[in-house]
Scaffold this motif. Structure first.
Motif, PDB file in Angstrom:
ATOM      1  N   LEU A  64       0.823  -1.207   0.000  1.00  0.00           N
ATOM      2  CA  LEU A  64       0.000   0.000   0.000  1.00  0.00           C
ATOM      3  C   LEU A  64       0.861   1.262   0.000  1.00  0.00           C
ATOM      4  O   LEU A  64       0.433   2.313  -0.483  1.00  0.00           O
ATOM      5  N   VAL A  65       2.076   1.171   0.530  1.00  0.00           N
ATOM      6  CA  VAL A  65       3.028   2.275   0.418  1.00  0.00           C
ATOM      7  C   VAL A  65       3.584   2.338  -1.001  1.00  0.00           C
ATOM      8  O   VAL A  65       3.723   3.418  -1.593  1.00  0.00           O
ATOM      9  N   ALA A  66       3.887   1.173  -1.572  1.00  0.00           N
ATOM     10  CA  ALA A  66       4.427   1.130  -2.929  1.00  0.00           C
ATOM     11  C   ALA A  66       3.475   1.763  -3.940  1.00  0.00           C
ATOM     12  O   ALA A  66       3.903   2.288  -4.966  1.00  0.00           O
ATOM     13  N   ILE A 132       2.255  13.619  -1.392  1.00  0.00           N
ATOM     14  CA  ILE A 132       3.127  12.840  -0.515  1.00  0.00           C
ATOM     15  C   ILE A 132       2.518  11.502  -0.126  1.00  0.00           C
ATOM     16  O   ILE A 132       3.201  10.612   0.375  1.00  0.00           O
ATOM     17  N   GLY A 133       1.202  11.346  -0.348  1.00  0.00           N
ATOM     18  CA  GLY A 133       0.559  10.097   0.025  1.00  0.00           C
ATOM     19  C   GLY A 133      -0.946  10.234   0.077  1.00  0.00           C
ATOM     20  O   GLY A 133      -1.515  11.177  -0.487  1.00  0.00           O
ATOM     21  N   TYR A 134      -1.596   9.309   0.763  1.00  0.00           N
ATOM     22  CA  TYR A 134      -3.052   9.298   0.768  1.00  0.00           C
ATOM     23  C   TYR A 134      -3.594   8.722   2.075  1.00  0.00           C
ATOM     24  O   TYR A 134      -2.892   8.021   2.811  1.00  0.00           O
ATOM     25  N   VAL A 135      -4.844   9.046   2.341  1.00  0.00           N
ATOM     26  CA  VAL A 135      -5.589   8.464   3.457  1.00  0.00           C
ATOM     27  C   VAL A 135      -6.644   7.544   2.854  1.00  0.00           C
ATOM     28  O   VAL A 135      -7.276   7.883   1.853  1.00  0.00           O
ATOM     29  N   ALA A 136      -6.823   6.374   3.445  1.00  0.00           N
ATOM     30  CA  ALA A 136      -7.803   5.411   2.941  1.00  0.00           C
ATOM     31  C   ALA A 136      -8.451   4.699   4.121  1.00  0.00           C
ATOM     32  O   ALA A 136      -7.917   4.700   5.237  1.00  0.00           O
ATOM     33  N   VAL A 137      -9.589   4.100   3.863  1.00  0.00           N
ATOM     34  CA  VAL A 137     -10.297   3.366   4.909  1.00  0.00           C
ATOM     35  C   VAL A 137     -10.718   2.011   4.352  1.00  0.00           C
ATOM     36  O   VAL A 137     -11.065   1.894   3.162  1.00  0.00           O
ATOM     37  N   ARG A 145     -12.675  -8.999   7.415  1.00  0.00           N
ATOM     38  CA  ARG A 145     -11.476  -9.837   7.380  1.00  0.00           C
ATOM     39  C   ARG A 145     -10.457  -9.385   8.416  1.00  0.00           C
ATOM     40  O   ARG A 145      -9.816 -10.193   9.091  1.00  0.00           O
ATOM     41  N   LEU A 146     -10.312  -8.058   8.550  1.00  0.00           N
ATOM     42  CA  LEU A 146      -9.322  -7.507   9.470  1.00  0.00           C
ATOM     43  C   LEU A 146      -9.769  -7.555  10.927  1.00  0.00           C
ATOM     44  O   LEU A 146      -8.939  -7.495  11.834  1.00  0.00           O
ATOM     45  N   GLY A 147     -11.071  -7.623  11.162  1.00  0.00           N
ATOM     46  CA  GLY A 147     -11.586  -7.601  12.522  1.00  0.00           C
ATOM     47  C   GLY A 147     -11.838  -6.211  13.044  1.00  0.00           C
ATOM     48  O   GLY A 147     -12.227  -6.032  14.202  1.00  0.00           O
ATOM     49  N   ARG A 148     -11.619  -5.199  12.219  1.00  0.00           N
ATOM     50  CA  ARG A 148     -11.844  -3.808  12.632  1.00  0.00           C
ATOM     51  C   ARG A 148     -11.854  -2.938  11.382  1.00  0.00           C
ATOM     52  O   ARG A 148     -11.438  -3.357  10.301  1.00  0.00           O
ATOM     53  N   ARG A 149     -12.309  -1.702  11.530  1.00  0.00           N
ATOM     54  CA  ARG A 149     -12.273  -0.724  10.447  1.00  0.00           C
ATOM     55  C   ARG A 149     -10.911  -0.034  10.497  1.00  0.00           C
ATOM     56  O   ARG A 149     -10.591   0.689  11.435  1.00  0.00           O
ATOM     57  N   ASP A 150     -10.093  -0.271   9.503  1.00  0.00           N
ATOM     58  CA  ASP A 150      -8.730   0.257   9.501  1.00  0.00           C
ATOM     59  C   ASP A 150      -8.671   1.582   8.754  1.00  0.00           C
ATOM     60  O   ASP A 150      -9.062   1.669   7.589  1.00  0.00           O
ATOM     61  N   ILE A 151      -8.189   2.623   9.446  1.00  0.00           N
ATOM     62  CA  ILE A 151      -7.908   3.912   8.813  1.00  0.00           C
ATOM     63  C   ILE A 151      -6.421   3.922   8.485  1.00  0.00           C
ATOM     64  O   ILE A 151      -5.575   3.800   9.377  1.00  0.00           O
ATOM     65  N   LEU A 152      -6.099   4.039   7.216  1.00  0.00           N
ATOM     66  CA  LEU A 152      -4.714   3.940   6.751  1.00  0.00           C
ATOM     67  C   LEU A 152      -4.230   5.282   6.224  1.00  0.00           C
ATOM     68  O   LEU A 152      -4.941   5.962   5.485  1.00  0.00           O
ATOM     69  N   VAL A 153      -3.010   5.660   6.613  1.00  0.00           N
ATOM     70  CA  VAL A 153      -2.309   6.780   5.990  1.00  0.00           C
ATOM     71  C   VAL A 153      -1.014   6.224   5.426  1.00  0.00           C
ATOM     72  O   VAL A 153      -0.226   5.611   6.152  1.00  0.00           O
ATOM     73  N   SER A 154      -0.809   6.410   4.127  1.00  0.00           N
ATOM     74  CA  SER A 154       0.348   5.840   3.439  1.00  0.00           C
ATOM     75  C   SER A 154       1.203   6.963   2.857  1.00  0.00           C
ATOM     76  O   SER A 154       0.685   7.854   2.182  1.00  0.00           O
ATOM     77  N   PHE A 155       2.514   6.917   3.117  1.00  0.00           N
ATOM     78  CA  PHE A 155       3.437   7.961   2.674  1.00  0.00           C
ATOM     79  C   PHE A 155       4.518   7.372   1.774  1.00  0.00           C
ATOM     80  O   PHE A 155       5.121   6.349   2.107  1.00  0.00           O
ATOM     81  N   ILE A 232      -5.832   2.761  13.654  1.00  0.00           N
ATOM     82  CA  ILE A 232      -5.159   3.768  12.838  1.00  0.00           C
ATOM     83  C   ILE A 232      -3.794   3.204  12.468  1.00  0.00           C
ATOM     84  O   ILE A 232      -2.958   2.954  13.349  1.00  0.00           O
ATOM     85  N   THR A 233      -3.575   2.976  11.178  1.00  0.00           N
ATOM     86  CA  THR A 233      -2.320   2.410  10.707  1.00  0.00           C
ATOM     87  C   THR A 233      -1.620   3.432   9.825  1.00  0.00           C
ATOM     88  O   THR A 233      -2.203   3.947   8.868  1.00  0.00           O
ATOM     89  N   LEU A 234      -0.381   3.727  10.134  1.00  0.00           N
ATOM     90  CA  LEU A 234       0.420   4.702   9.405  1.00  0.00           C
ATOM     91  C   LEU A 234       1.617   3.956   8.822  1.00  0.00           C
ATOM     92  O   LEU A 234       2.358   3.300   9.555  1.00  0.00           O
ATOM     93  N   ALA A 235       1.781   4.024   7.512  1.00  0.00           N
ATOM     94  CA  ALA A 235       2.844   3.252   6.866  1.00  0.00           C
ATOM     95  C   ALA A 235       3.629   4.150   5.927  1.00  0.00           C
ATOM     96  O   ALA A 235       3.056   4.998   5.236  1.00  0.00           O
ATOM     97  N   GLY A 236       4.944   3.974   5.918  1.00  0.00           N
ATOM     98  CA  GLY A 236       5.756   4.808   5.046  1.00  0.00           C
ATOM     99  C   GLY A 236       7.113   4.196   4.781  1.00  0.00           C
ATOM    100  O   GLY A 236       7.599   3.355   5.534  1.00  0.00           O
ATOM    101  N   HIS A 237       7.718   4.655   3.697  1.00  0.00           N
ATOM    102  CA  HIS A 237       9.057   4.216   3.317  1.00  0.00           C
ATOM    103  C   HIS A 237       9.999   5.406   3.396  1.00  0.00           C
ATOM    104  O   HIS A 237       9.652   6.511   2.968  1.00  0.00           O
ATOM    105  N   SER A 238      11.191   5.204   3.974  1.00  0.00           N
ATOM    106  CA  SER A 238      12.219   6.228   4.010  1.00  0.00           C
ATOM    107  C   SER A 238      11.693   7.473   4.718  1.00  0.00           C
ATOM    108  O   SER A 238      11.225   7.400   5.854  1.00  0.00           O
ATOM    109  N   MET A 239      11.752   8.623   4.049  1.00  0.00           N
ATOM    110  CA  MET A 239      11.217   9.857   4.623  1.00  0.00           C
ATOM    111  C   MET A 239       9.758   9.710   5.030  1.00  0.00           C
ATOM    112  O   MET A 239       9.314  10.271   6.039  1.00  0.00           O
ATOM    113  N   GLY A 240       8.999   8.922   4.269  1.00  0.00           N
ATOM    114  CA  GLY A 240       7.593   8.716   4.578  1.00  0.00           C
ATOM    115  C   GLY A 240       7.387   8.056   5.928  1.00  0.00           C
ATOM    116  O   GLY A 240       6.387   8.309   6.607  1.00  0.00           O
TER     117      GLY A 240
END
Length: 420
Positions: A64-66, A132-137, A145-155, A232-240
């Motif tokens: 999701l970061v890629a 720089i990235g996006y917010v998704a739900v 499947r996940l067992g919860r509503r995941d709020i994702l921020v990907s950088f 709340i899941t925050l994912a990023g690569h390098s600077m992200g």
């Protein structure tokens, strides 16, 4: 906590990880163990060796970061130059990830308040905002499947010249996110802080600082899904990954992760090839606030050694007892580390490449087959892509000659410690 990953010859281990009285076994579903996978027990027993459920989630968030790299427009002749190529509804399907089952709700833009010296690189857009990235739900199906509503921020990570410059602003600055309690001893790298908080009112897609955009959108989604179990899941690569950690700390410090029932919504950061972000006080405060960080780091990756090449966790005390004068200027990593070790002489830059990170995770830990692990269609998300960052821009040539950059960082940190 560090572990070096090596591929087991035969996958026979029966997993019995106890965290908050929950046993994560080989037939455990993600829905029933998501809190442990998200770090509720600081991943005790799940990292060494890497648990299959956790490995699958790390890979999934890496993909999701890629997506940020695949969707980023680097064509100077394009009207969307330095922005996303696609609209929010089309973005994930357009990069081959319709199977991720997330809905993108907002695009995030950032404007580093730095400029390249002597007109080097793309100086005309050095301080302009860029995507720089996006917010998704997670969709309702994915939430089940996940067992919860995941709020994702990907950088995404560093691409433009001014972002590279921001990476090397090694001075520590107070974050001061909570006006009621600014905590001046909690300090973070000034370049990352600038990227997170600076505003650009002239950009076509500008709508406030990166920070304000994120706090507003996460708060809105928290309110919208107040009746659900939320993560709340925050994912990023390098600077992200630095931006992800800053956001996690910010949300927790302001108490914006409190749900309608007064409980704390878990905040988890998945960091890929991330640098250090702040000092020991910053790390300790993140720990106090319950911000969970899982750092996936290649031992050969120089970015994971910066900033703090000289003044880091190991330089704070003498003989394990005496605090040294420069201890307040020492950078410290946050969270639990999953250590990788890969290198290709023919492709030196691969040591920091997100695609290499994800592929190494996939190859090091083969999935359980049906005899060992009950994996069904609902257990593992099918992202519809092969590999991770296909089509992602390769690292700038500066990455291939990092030795002089490391030397410059060492000199800058020495001058900072001496008060120069």
């Amino acid at each position: 906590m560090t572990t070096t990953m090596s591929a087991p010859a035969v996958v026979e281990k029966r997993w019995e990880v106890v965290a908050e009285e929950v046993v994560v076994g080989p037939t455990t579903t993600l829905a029933s163990a998501w809190r442990e996978v998200q770090g509720a027990g600081d991943w005790r027993g799940m990292v060494e060796p890497l648990h299959p459920l956790l490995r699958d989630e790390v890979v999934r968030y890496g993909e999701l970061v890629a997506a940020c790299y695949r969707a980023f427009d680097l064509d100077p002749s394009s009207k969307r130059y330095l922005n996303c190529k696609h609209g929010k509804k089309q973005m994930l399907p357009a990069v081959g990830m319709a199977g991720a089952r997330y809905t993108v709700t907002k695009y995030i833009y950032a404007a580093p308040d730095v400029a390249l010296p002597f007109g080097v690189g793309s100086c005309s857009c050095a301080a302009k905002s860029r995507w720089i990235g996006y917010v998704a739900v997670a969709s309702s199906r994915e939430a089940r499947r996940l067992g919860r509503r995941d709020i994702l921020v990907s950088f995404r990570g560093t691409v433009t010249g001014s972002e590279w410059l921001a990476n090397f602003m090694s001075a520590l600055a107070p974050a001061r996110f909570d006006p009621a309690d600014p905590r001046p001893d909690v300090r973070v790298e000034s370049g990352f802080l600038s990227l997170y908080t600076s505003d650009d009112l002239s950009g076509k897609f500008t709508c406030g600082s990166c920070r304000n955009q994120l706090l507003s959108e996460v708060t809105r989604l928290m309110s919208k899904y107040k009746d659900d179990d939320v993560s709340i899941t925050l994912a990023g690569h390098s600077m992200g990954s630095s931006l992800a950690i800053l956001l996690g700390y910010d949300l927790a410090e302001l108490g914006l992760n409190r749900d309608a029932r007064g409980g704390a919504v878990p905040i988890t950061v998945f960091s890929f090839g991330g640098p250090r972000v702040g000092n020991l006080e910053f790390k300790n405060r993140c720990d106090e606030l319950g911000v969970k960080v899982l750092r996936v780091a290649n031992a050969r990756d120089p970015v994971t050694k910066m900033p703090g090449v000289v003044f880091n966790e190991r330089a704070r005390v003498l003989g394990g007892r005496f605090e040294l004068p420069w201890s307040k200027t020492c950078y410290t990593h946050v969270g639990v580390e999953v250590a990788l070790d890969f290198f290709k002489a023919s492709d030196v830059a691969c040591v920091h490449d997100l695609d290499a990170y994800i592929n190494h995770l996939l190859k090091s830990y083969p999935r359980y087959d049906d005899d060992d692990h009950d994996v069904g269609d609902d257990d593992v998300a099918t992202l519809g892509v092969s590999g991770s960052a296909a089509g992602a821009p390769s690292l700038p040539t500066t990455m291939e000659s990092w030795r002089w950059q490391m030397a410059a960082m060492c000199a800058a940190e020495l001058l900072q410690a001496l008060g120069i």
